[in-house]
Design a protein around this motif. Structure first.
Motif, PDB file in Angstrom:
ATOM      1  N   LEU A 202       0.810  -1.215   0.000  1.00  0.00           N
ATOM      2  CA  LEU A 202       0.000   0.000   0.000  1.00  0.00           C
ATOM      3  C   LEU A 202       0.842   1.264   0.000  1.00  0.00           C
ATOM      4  O   LEU A 202       0.324   2.345  -0.274  1.00  0.00           O
ATOM      5  N   ARG A 220       0.780  -1.008  -6.490  1.00  0.00           N
ATOM      6  CA  ARG A 220      -0.034  -0.539  -5.371  1.00  0.00           C
ATOM      7  C   ARG A 220      -1.167  -1.540  -5.153  1.00  0.00           C
ATOM      8  O   ARG A 220      -2.022  -1.731  -6.022  1.00  0.00           O
ATOM      9  N   ASP A 222      -3.801  -1.466  -3.469  1.00  0.00           N
ATOM     10  CA  ASP A 222      -5.163  -0.932  -3.421  1.00  0.00           C
ATOM     11  C   ASP A 222      -5.604  -0.310  -4.741  1.00  0.00           C
ATOM     12  O   ASP A 222      -6.649   0.344  -4.797  1.00  0.00           O
ATOM     13  N   ASP A 223      -4.825  -0.505  -5.795  1.00  0.00           N
ATOM     14  CA  ASP A 223      -5.160   0.092  -7.091  1.00  0.00           C
ATOM     15  C   ASP A 223      -5.302  -1.007  -8.141  1.00  0.00           C
ATOM     16  O   ASP A 223      -4.310  -1.453  -8.724  1.00  0.00           O
ATOM     17  N   THR A 249      -5.537 -11.975  -2.619  1.00  0.00           N
ATOM     18  CA  THR A 249      -4.843 -11.585  -3.850  1.00  0.00           C
ATOM     19  C   THR A 249      -4.025 -12.742  -4.403  1.00  0.00           C
ATOM     20  O   THR A 249      -4.032 -13.016  -5.609  1.00  0.00           O
TER      21      THR A 249
END
Length: 342
Positions: A202, A220, A222-223, A249
């Motif tokens: 992150l 990233r 969170d992207d 993930t």
């Protein structure tokens, strides 16, 4: 005077004067020079425990330590006094079924420096002098400075995770979590011959450390639109963040029949995960806990690779332990922070 970092409870870390240790039969007395602050040390400090292990009494922290041999107790031998050494933090029982099977890292009766897994707790290595079993000492390879050698314990953890993953030569590896262990896992995968390594986190600074360790792509976490996400499924995924989202993930990004290694310690209790993916895609989910013989491999790798120095963010004197712990906890700035006991 012997100074040590003692945790008394959640948020209660003290630098205290400790009794001068005397090596018992079979033990060595070591003057500690550097100690690396580990995620488990931070958990003891911030939460009063790590995983299911809770503090029940004051405990000297630390298990990533290097120093110099001072003397030996009766019947003990090893590197000559004055020799720089790293201290293997585990003392397995040698008698349980796991030890007999060559898996001493999951010994059911091991003693591990700075651990509350048993009571009385095993006091740790964050003290200017400690007495440990002489068999735990490893002389540093020629050319390896003690400062870099302080990375031997966490690198051993990473090497064991890579070993659990199987042959990585020519493979695409995903590492979720770019803290110190995640970055060292990137370096271990690179040393094992991985063709490409994608690291996720992150924090931009953490990803910079991952790139320094050898990641070929940094993402990233969170992207979902980050262009650095791999276009194809990866062969192996190693979860180093210790959060359920990281495991999710890994399960979703690994190929059918691929391998996922859970390295990060998940929170106590139940952790949800996409179990149906495990079945329908026939994914191998493997745990990785600590290490054993990899400690010697880690020292050799550290001696050969000066690039590991880039992962050491700061070195602070032991009297500044509180500030050092705060710095180590700030992952937006730091990777590995060392305490100096000189």
């Amino acid at each position: 005077m012997v100074l040590g970092c003692v945790i008394h409870g959640q948020g209660d870390l003290r630098v205290e004067e400790l009794p001068e240790p005397e090596p018992a039969p079979g033990q060595a007395l070591v003057a500690i020079r550097y100690g690396g602050i580990c995620g488990s040390d931070l958990h003891y400090h911030r939460h009063g425990g790590v995983g299911d292990f809770r503090l029940k009494e004051p405990m000297v922290l630390g298990h990533e330590v290097v120093g110099t041999v001072v003397a030996y107790g009766e019947g003990a031998s090893g590197p000559a006094p004055g020799t720089p050494v790293a201290v293997h933090p585990a003392t397995p029982c040698g008698a349980c079924p796991e030890c007999a099977d060559g898996r001493a890292n999951v010994c059911r009766d091991t003693r591990y420096l700075g651990s509350a897994a048993r009571f009385p707790h095993v006091q740790g290595g964050f003290a200017s002098r400690i007495a440990v079993p002489a068999v735990q000492l490893r002389a540093l390879p020629e050319g390896l400075e003690p400062r870099r050698a302080a990375l031997a314990e966490p690198l051993s953890v990473a090497l064991h995770a890579v070993c659990r993953a199987g042959d990585l030569a020519g493979r695409h590896v995903l590492v979720t979590g770019a803290g110190p262990i995640g970055c060292l896992t990137v370096a271990a995968a690179r040393a094992a011959g991985a063709a490409s390594i994608t690291a996720t986190d992150l924090l931009p600074r953490a990803l910079e450390f991952a790139a320094a360790a050898g990641a070929t792509a940094c993402v990233r976490a969170d992207d979902p639109d980050d262009p650095n996400w791999p276009s194809d499924e990866v062969d192996v995924a190693i979860e180093a963040s210790g959060v359920a989202a990281g495991l999710d993930t890994c399960l979703r990004r690994v190929r059918r029949g691929g391998v996922v290694v859970q390295l990060g310690m998940l929170p106590p209790g139940q952790s949800p995960f996409a179990g149906n993916l495990l079945v329908a895609r026939e994914i191998d989910l493997r745990g990785a806990f600590r290490f054993h013989a990899e400690f010697d491999d880690a020292l050799r790798l550290l001696a050969a690779e000066p690039s590991f120095d880039a992962l050491i963010s700061a070195v602070r004197p032991v009297r500044e332990a509180a500030e050092a712990f705060g710095q180590a906890a700030d992952r937006s700035q730091s990777c590995k922070v060392l305490l100096d006991f000189a």
